[in-house]
Design a protein around this motif. Structure first.
Motif, mmCIF file in Angstrom:
data_model
loop_
_atom_site.group_PDB
_atom_site.id
_atom_site.type_symbol
_atom_site.label_atom_id
_atom_site.label_comp_id
_atom_site.label_asym_id
_atom_site.label_seq_id
_atom_site.Cartn_x
_atom_site.Cartn_y
_atom_site.Cartn_z
ATOM 1 N N ASP A 116 0.833 -1.196 0.000
ATOM 2 C CA ASP A 116 0.000 0.000 0.000
ATOM 3 C C ASP A 116 0.875 1.256 0.000
ATOM 4 N N PHE A 117 0.549 2.168 -0.888
ATOM 5 C CA PHE A 117 1.322 3.408 -0.995
ATOM 6 C C PHE A 117 0.471 4.656 -0.754
ATOM 7 N N LEU A 118 -0.732 4.703 -1.337
ATOM 8 C CA LEU A 118 -1.535 5.929 -1.295
ATOM 9 C C LEU A 118 -1.962 6.290 0.121
ATOM 10 N N TRP A 119 -2.519 5.318 0.870
ATOM 11 C CA TRP A 119 -3.030 5.644 2.203
ATOM 12 C C TRP A 119 -1.906 6.003 3.174
ATOM 13 N N PRO A 120 -0.805 5.248 3.258
ATOM 14 C CA PRO A 120 0.291 5.691 4.142
ATOM 15 C C PRO A 120 0.854 7.051 3.740
ATOM 16 N N LEU A 121 0.889 7.352 2.439
ATOM 17 C CA LEU A 121 1.392 8.646 1.991
ATOM 18 C C LEU A 121 0.513 9.782 2.500
ATOM 19 N N ILE A 122 -0.803 9.532 2.589
ATOM 20 C CA ILE A 122 -1.727 10.573 3.026
ATOM 21 C C ILE A 122 -1.725 10.724 4.542
ATOM 22 N N VAL A 123 -1.707 9.616 5.262
ATOM 23 C CA VAL A 123 -1.917 9.686 6.705
ATOM 24 C C VAL A 123 -0.623 9.922 7.481
ATOM 25 N N LEU A 124 0.525 9.648 6.892
ATOM 26 C CA LEU A 124 1.799 9.794 7.590
ATOM 27 C C LEU A 124 2.505 11.070 7.156
ATOM 28 N N SER A 125 3.069 11.763 8.120
ATOM 29 C CA SER A 125 3.831 12.978 7.818
ATOM 30 C C SER A 125 5.221 12.968 8.452
ATOM 31 N N ASP A 126 5.433 12.167 9.467
ATOM 32 C CA ASP A 126 6.725 12.070 10.133
ATOM 33 C C ASP A 126 7.567 10.992 9.451
ATOM 34 N N PRO A 127 8.751 11.339 8.928
ATOM 35 C CA PRO A 127 9.591 10.328 8.251
ATOM 36 C C PRO A 127 9.915 9.122 9.118
ATOM 37 N N GLU A 128 9.909 9.270 10.437
ATOM 38 C CA GLU A 128 10.203 8.139 11.302
ATOM 39 C C GLU A 128 9.128 7.056 11.219
ATOM 40 N N ASN A 129 7.923 7.426 10.811
ATOM 41 C CA ASN A 129 6.815 6.469 10.725
ATOM 42 C C ASN A 129 6.555 5.985 9.309
ATOM 43 N N PHE A 130 7.361 6.425 8.345
ATOM 44 C CA PHE A 130 7.120 6.030 6.963
ATOM 45 C C PHE A 130 7.220 4.518 6.798
ATOM 46 N N THR A 131 6.337 3.980 5.964
ATOM 47 C CA THR A 131 6.462 2.589 5.561
ATOM 48 C C THR A 131 7.439 2.502 4.387
ATOM 49 N N LEU A 132 7.757 1.285 3.989
ATOM 50 C CA LEU A 132 8.800 1.092 2.981
ATOM 51 C C LEU A 132 8.409 1.692 1.637
ATOM 52 N N THR A 133 7.162 1.525 1.227
ATOM 53 C CA THR A 133 6.745 2.044 -0.078
ATOM 54 C C THR A 133 6.838 3.564 -0.133
ATOM 55 N N VAL A 134 6.483 4.224 0.968
ATOM 56 C CA VAL A 134 6.570 5.687 1.006
ATOM 57 C C VAL A 134 8.031 6.129 1.071
ATOM 58 N N GLY A 135 8.841 5.441 1.877
ATOM 59 C CA GLY A 135 10.245 5.813 2.009
ATOM 60 C C GLY A 135 11.023 5.642 0.724
ATOM 61 N N LEU A 136 10.704 4.595 -0.045
ATOM 62 C CA LEU A 136 11.424 4.370 -1.301
ATOM 63 C C LEU A 136 11.142 5.453 -2.328
ATOM 64 N N ASN A 137 10.071 6.188 -2.131
ATOM 65 C CA ASN A 137 9.756 7.272 -3.058
ATOM 66 C C ASN A 137 10.839 8.347 -3.055
ATOM 67 N N TYR A 138 11.620 8.438 -1.963
ATOM 68 C CA TYR A 138 12.676 9.438 -1.867
ATOM 69 C C TYR A 138 13.892 9.063 -2.711
ATOM 70 N N LEU A 139 13.906 7.865 -3.278
ATOM 71 C CA LEU A 139 15.002 7.495 -4.169
ATOM 72 C C LEU A 139 14.862 8.159 -5.537
ATOM 73 N N GLN A 140 13.684 8.688 -5.831
ATOM 74 C CA GLN A 140 13.457 9.341 -7.114
ATOM 75 C C GLN A 140 13.421 10.848 -6.886
ATOM 76 N N GLY A 141 14.489 11.521 -7.292
ATOM 77 C CA GLY A 141 14.556 12.963 -7.133
ATOM 78 C C GLY A 141 13.787 13.688 -8.220
ATOM 79 N N THR A 142 13.631 14.973 -8.045
ATOM 80 C CA THR A 142 12.897 15.772 -9.016
ATOM 81 C C THR A 142 13.684 15.928 -10.314
#
Length: 286
Positions: A219-245
């Motif tokens: 799951d990516f969409l719901w954790p992305l919406i409900v989580l704001s603290d990087p310490e609580n990020f799940t793996l799918t949300v955290g891996l999104n930071y591997l893709q820079g702008t």
């Protein structure tokens, strides 16, 4: 000269050209489904000096290396994110197995007013897209004070309607006479559920466990919406930071993808025997 023919499961003879065509189609489907994963695995093992955009593309790495995996762990706390995902996925498996088994047994075996309405409610819940209720879910978690928590990630999917219906069909497929005999012997509803009905649906429970783990882990969409603290990020949300702008390394993205997929492959490998047995438990009503 006699032409050898193969007989299928229904006793019909299959001509050799038909057999070749079937296997050819199976190989095409295998390439379509497994090919992207193998390409990601190959890309994740290629070193920084290898050209991944060369033509014709090179499938096998020239100098295989695990440098990309170490780089992923250096850029983001991938193991902390994986631990968060594991917590949510494990809790999701427990809540779905327990909740779906209880609800499925109630729909299949218990007699009470409103059972058909409850069954209809679970069916309708499957027809509602997640995007249509995600705002309501977010406001509910906010009012409960569960935003930016792993419990807030878990709660909306703790019991899935599809899992309840799978368990219901599995319980319906069991012979009613055995449970009726236990009722005559004085067994109450909990004893009939725990000692008679539940052991016969272990395969379906494995299916529910696999689906629940995969759904929570991916799951990516719901954790992305409900989580704001990087310490609580799940793996799918955290891996999104591997893709820079402006800059991204496909090798790192591929390595992160393999890290995310590996637990799912391991889980399925451990439970595949129960999975294939459970797929057919509710197919035929006994």
């Amino acid at each position: 000269m006699t032409i050898l023919r193969t007989i299928d499961a229904e006793g019909r003879r299959i001509a050799p050209w038909q057999l070749v065509l079937r296997y050819a189609l199976l190989l095409v489907m295998l390439a379509v489904m497994v090919g992207p994963f193998l390409w990601q695995l190959s890309t994740s093992l290629k070193g920084p000096t290898e050209d991944i955009y060369s033509y014709p593309p090179s499938f096998f790495p020239g100098e295989p290396t695990l440098h990309n995996y170490a780089e992923v762990a250096r850029i983001i706390p991938v193991w902390d994110y994986a631990l968060n995902s594991l917590k949510v996925a494990t809790a999701n498996v427990v809540t779905n197995c327990v909740g779906a088994a209880l609800a499925g047994y109630a729909l299949a075996r218990l007699s009470y007013r409103g059972r058909k309405a409850a069954m209809l409610a679970f069916i309708l819940a499957m027809l509602v897209p997640v995007e249509a209720i995600i705002i309501a879910q977010f406001t509910t978690m906010r009012d409960l004070g569960l935003n930016n928590t792993l419990i807030g990630v878990l709660l909306p999917g703790c019991v899935g309607a599809m899992n309840v219906l799978l368990m219901r069909n599995a319980f319906l497929s069991q012979p009613r006479e055995v449970e009726d005999a236990a009722f005559v012997d004085g067994a109450n509803v909990w004893q009939r559920f725990l000692w008679i009905s539940l052991p016969g649906v272990k395969g379906t429970l494995a299916v529910v466990a696999i689906f629940s783990f995969m759904g929570a882990w991916d799951d990516f969409l719901w954790p992305l919406i409900v989580l704001s603290d990087p310490e609580n990020f799940t793996l799918t949300v955290g891996l999104n930071y591997l893709q820079g702008t402006f800059v991204q390394d496909p090798r790192l993205v591929a390595a992160g993808t393999i890290i995310a997929v590996a637990p799912l492959i391991l889980l399925f490998a451990c439970l595949q025997r129960y999975f294939f047995r459970g797929v057919g438990e509710g197919a035929i009503k006994g």
